[in-house]
Design a protein around this motif. Structure first.
Motif, PDB file in Angstrom:
ATOM      1  N   ARG A   1       0.817  -1.215   0.000  1.00 62.64           N
ATOM      2  CA  ARG A   1       0.000   0.000   0.000  1.00 62.64           C
ATOM      3  C   ARG A   1       0.850   1.265   0.000  1.00 62.64           C
ATOM      4  O   ARG A   1       0.328   2.363   0.171  1.00 62.64           O
ATOM      5  CB  ARG A   1      -1.000   0.013   1.170  1.00 62.64           C
ATOM      6  CG  ARG A   1      -2.089  -1.054   1.034  1.00 62.64           C
ATOM      7  CD  ARG A   1      -3.228  -0.840   2.021  1.00 62.64           C
ATOM      8  NE  ARG A   1      -2.816  -1.012   3.388  1.00 62.64           N
ATOM      9  CZ  ARG A   1      -2.701  -2.191   3.987  1.00 62.64           C
ATOM     10  NH1 ARG A   1      -2.936  -3.304   3.316  1.00 62.64           N
ATOM     11  NH2 ARG A   1      -2.348  -2.273   5.251  1.00 62.64           N
ATOM     12  N   GLY A   2       2.155   1.097  -0.228  1.00 63.01           N
ATOM     13  CA  GLY A   2       3.024   2.254  -0.363  1.00 63.01           C
ATOM     14  C   GLY A   2       3.101   2.697  -1.810  1.00 63.01           C
ATOM     15  O   GLY A   2       2.603   2.033  -2.723  1.00 63.01           O
ATOM     16  N   GLY A   3       3.744   3.840  -2.041  1.00 58.28           N
ATOM     17  CA  GLY A   3       3.875   4.332  -3.395  1.00 58.28           C
ATOM     18  C   GLY A   3       4.814   5.516  -3.469  1.00 58.28           C
ATOM     19  O   GLY A   3       5.176   6.108  -2.450  1.00 58.28           O
ATOM     20  N   THR A   4       5.219   5.846  -4.679  1.00 54.89           N
ATOM     21  CA  THR A   4       6.062   7.010  -4.922  1.00 54.89           C
ATOM     22  C   THR A   4       5.642   7.609  -6.259  1.00 54.89           C
ATOM     23  O   THR A   4       4.900   6.975  -7.026  1.00 54.89           O
ATOM     24  CB  THR A   4       7.550   6.617  -4.922  1.00 54.89           C
ATOM     25  OG1 THR A   4       8.347   7.797  -4.952  1.00 54.89           O
ATOM     26  CG2 THR A   4       7.896   5.746  -6.117  1.00 54.89           C
ATOM     27  N   LEU A   5       6.104   8.829  -6.539  1.00 58.18           N
ATOM     28  CA  LEU A   5       5.667   9.544  -7.729  1.00 58.18           C
ATOM     29  C   LEU A   5       6.857  10.019  -8.546  1.00 58.18           C
ATOM     30  O   LEU A   5       7.919  10.347  -8.007  1.00 58.18           O
ATOM     31  CB  LEU A   5       4.806  10.749  -7.347  1.00 58.18           C
ATOM     32  CG  LEU A   5       3.546  10.479  -6.524  1.00 58.18           C
ATOM     33  CD1 LEU A   5       2.889  11.802  -6.117  1.00 58.18           C
ATOM     34  CD2 LEU A   5       2.552   9.621  -7.298  1.00 58.18           C
TER      35      LEU A   5
ATOM     36  N   ILE B   1       3.999   4.997  -8.937  1.00 61.23           N
ATOM     37  CA  ILE B   1       4.559   3.655  -8.812  1.00 61.23           C
ATOM     38  C   ILE B   1       4.153   3.165  -7.430  1.00 61.23           C
ATOM     39  O   ILE B   1       4.442   3.816  -6.415  1.00 61.23           O
ATOM     40  CB  ILE B   1       6.095   3.670  -8.964  1.00 61.23           C
ATOM     41  CG1 ILE B   1       6.476   4.259 -10.325  1.00 61.23           C
ATOM     42  CG2 ILE B   1       6.662   2.274  -8.821  1.00 61.23           C
ATOM     43  CD1 ILE B   1       6.743   5.739 -10.321  1.00 61.23           C
ATOM     44  N   ALA B   2       3.458   2.037  -7.358  1.00 65.58           N
ATOM     45  CA  ALA B   2       2.885   1.615  -6.079  1.00 65.58           C
ATOM     46  C   ALA B   2       2.921   0.095  -5.960  1.00 65.58           C
ATOM     47  O   ALA B   2       3.252  -0.622  -6.914  1.00 65.58           O
ATOM     48  CB  ALA B   2       1.457   2.128  -5.953  1.00 65.58           C
TER      49      ALA B   2
ATOM     50  N   TYR C   1      -5.438  -6.038   6.358  1.00 65.31           N
ATOM     51  CA  TYR C   1      -5.424  -4.895   7.259  1.00 65.31           C
ATOM     52  C   TYR C   1      -5.396  -5.375   8.708  1.00 65.31           C
ATOM     53  O   TYR C   1      -5.904  -6.454   9.020  1.00 65.31           O
ATOM     54  CB  TYR C   1      -6.672  -4.023   7.073  1.00 65.31           C
ATOM     55  CG  TYR C   1      -6.785  -3.368   5.717  1.00 65.31           C
ATOM     56  CD1 TYR C   1      -6.175  -2.147   5.457  1.00 65.31           C
ATOM     57  CD2 TYR C   1      -7.516  -3.969   4.692  1.00 65.31           C
ATOM     58  CE1 TYR C   1      -6.288  -1.533   4.229  1.00 65.31           C
ATOM     59  CE2 TYR C   1      -7.635  -3.365   3.449  1.00 65.31           C
ATOM     60  CZ  TYR C   1      -7.016  -2.148   3.227  1.00 65.31           C
ATOM     61  OH  TYR C   1      -7.132  -1.551   1.987  1.00 65.31           O
ATOM     62  N   ASP C   2      -4.845  -4.542   9.566  1.00 69.73           N
ATOM     63  CA  ASP C   2      -4.938  -4.789  11.003  1.00 69.73           C
ATOM     64  C   ASP C   2      -6.198  -4.093  11.517  1.00 69.73           C
ATOM     65  O   ASP C   2      -6.329  -2.875  11.397  1.00 69.73           O
ATOM     66  CB  ASP C   2      -3.704  -4.239  11.729  1.00 69.73           C
ATOM     67  CG  ASP C   2      -2.471  -5.096  11.466  1.00 69.73           C
ATOM     68  OD1 ASP C   2      -2.635  -6.293  11.242  1.00 69.73           O
ATOM     69  OD2 ASP C   2      -1.356  -4.536  11.475  1.00 69.73           O
ATOM     70  N   ALA C   3      -7.112  -4.871  12.060  1.00 68.95           N
ATOM     71  CA  ALA C   3      -8.358  -4.328  12.607  1.00 68.95           C
ATOM     72  C   ALA C   3      -8.220  -4.206  14.125  1.00 68.95           C
ATOM     73  O   ALA C   3      -8.040  -5.219  14.806  1.00 68.95           O
ATOM     74  CB  ALA C   3      -9.543  -5.222  12.263  1.00 68.95           C
TER      75      ALA C   3
END
Length: 273
Positions: free
Chosen positions: A91-95, A105-106, A167-169
């Motif tokens: 779920r990370g990304g850069t531009l 870019i993710a 995900y952590d709930a």
């Protein structure tokens, strides 16, 4: 004019401001409506018609090989030739910037992706507004946050077939609506201590987007009380474009009532239907 009428008037005015800000953010020149494609990168270097270079996914991160005369900008620095992006967290990304186009870019569902964002994309330039139900204070309910003893890892599906999100709930929110008690599993929100709920209800697929809506919840008070304002239930990007990888709600979290509040089916989807 009574106090109650004044409060309802203020309630509606505050909601209108919020709704306009939502639409403004959605129409951002490099927002989700500007996405022109969703590219799933593989080990094989591949060129695309809406981005420069040949892109590949490697164990050390995304790599792009730019041909002579091709370049883009990363963090203010012009890049030519071969460029390797650092490995991305889930779920990370850069531009990167390529003229007027932003290259996202993710990493989603364990896969590296490329999503160019062009301000001239017709989906963005033709966007006018998001339909929504008229604000009504009766859809503001008080609930109670019930934390789990330990956060639970919850795997949910995605609008992209075969993709999963984990995900952590931290817990659940319990509340009464339409004469019955309901519980929604919640995830961590965008601000420290805040929560997010994904849900569907009896309007889903009819007047609201079928796959999901999202509700932001402010941090619980000391006694665990929270406020759920369904007037501010929003569409995720997948409601507007097929080039999103949005998560689906946990399978059991379809509310059996018609939540006639918040954002409705986008005009773009209604027109396509």
């Amino acid at each position: 004019m009574t106090v109650q009428e004044v409060d309802r008037k203020r309630f509606a005015e505050e909601w209108e401001v919020w709704h306009r800000e939502r639409d403004t953010a959605l129409a951002d020149p490099h927002g989700f409506l500007a996405i022109t494609s969703l590219r799933w990168l593989t080990p094989e270097p591949t060129r695309f018609d809406d981005a420069p270079g040949a892109w590949s996914s490697t164990p050390d991160g995304v790599v792009v090989d730019l041909a002579d005369g091709e370049s883009f900008t990363v963090e203010g620095r012009e890049v030519r030739g071969r460029h390797a992006f650092a490995p991305l967290a889930e779920r990370g990304g850069t531009l990167a910037t390529w003229g007027d186009i932003v290259l996202e870019i993710a990493r989603r569902g364990g896969n590296d992706i490329l999503r160019p964002r062009d301000p001239a994309n017709p989906l963005r330039t033709h966007f006018t507004r998001t339909p929504a139900y008229a604000p009504d204070p009766r859809w503001v309910v008080t609930g109670r946050y019930v934390p789990f003893a330990e956060p639970r890892r919850v795997t949910v599906g995605a609008v992209v077939e075969g993709l999963e999100h984990v995900y952590d709930a931290p817990g659940q929110v319990e509340f009464a609506l339409e004469g019955a008690t309901h519980r929604l599993t919640v995830f961590n929100g965008g601000r420290p201590g805040s929560l997010t709920a994904l849900f569907t209800d009896a309007t889903s697929g009819r007047t609201t987007y079928a796959a999901n809506r999202s509700l932001a919840i402010a941090p619980p008070e000391g006694d665990g009380l929270v406020t759920l304002d369904f007037n501010r239930a929003v569409n995720l990007p997948c409601a507007y474009t097929d080039l999103a990888t949005c998560p689906l709600p946990p399978a059991e979290k379809r509310l059996p009532v018609a939540v006639e509040a918040g954002e409705r089916l986008p005009l773009e989807r209604a027109a396509a239907a």
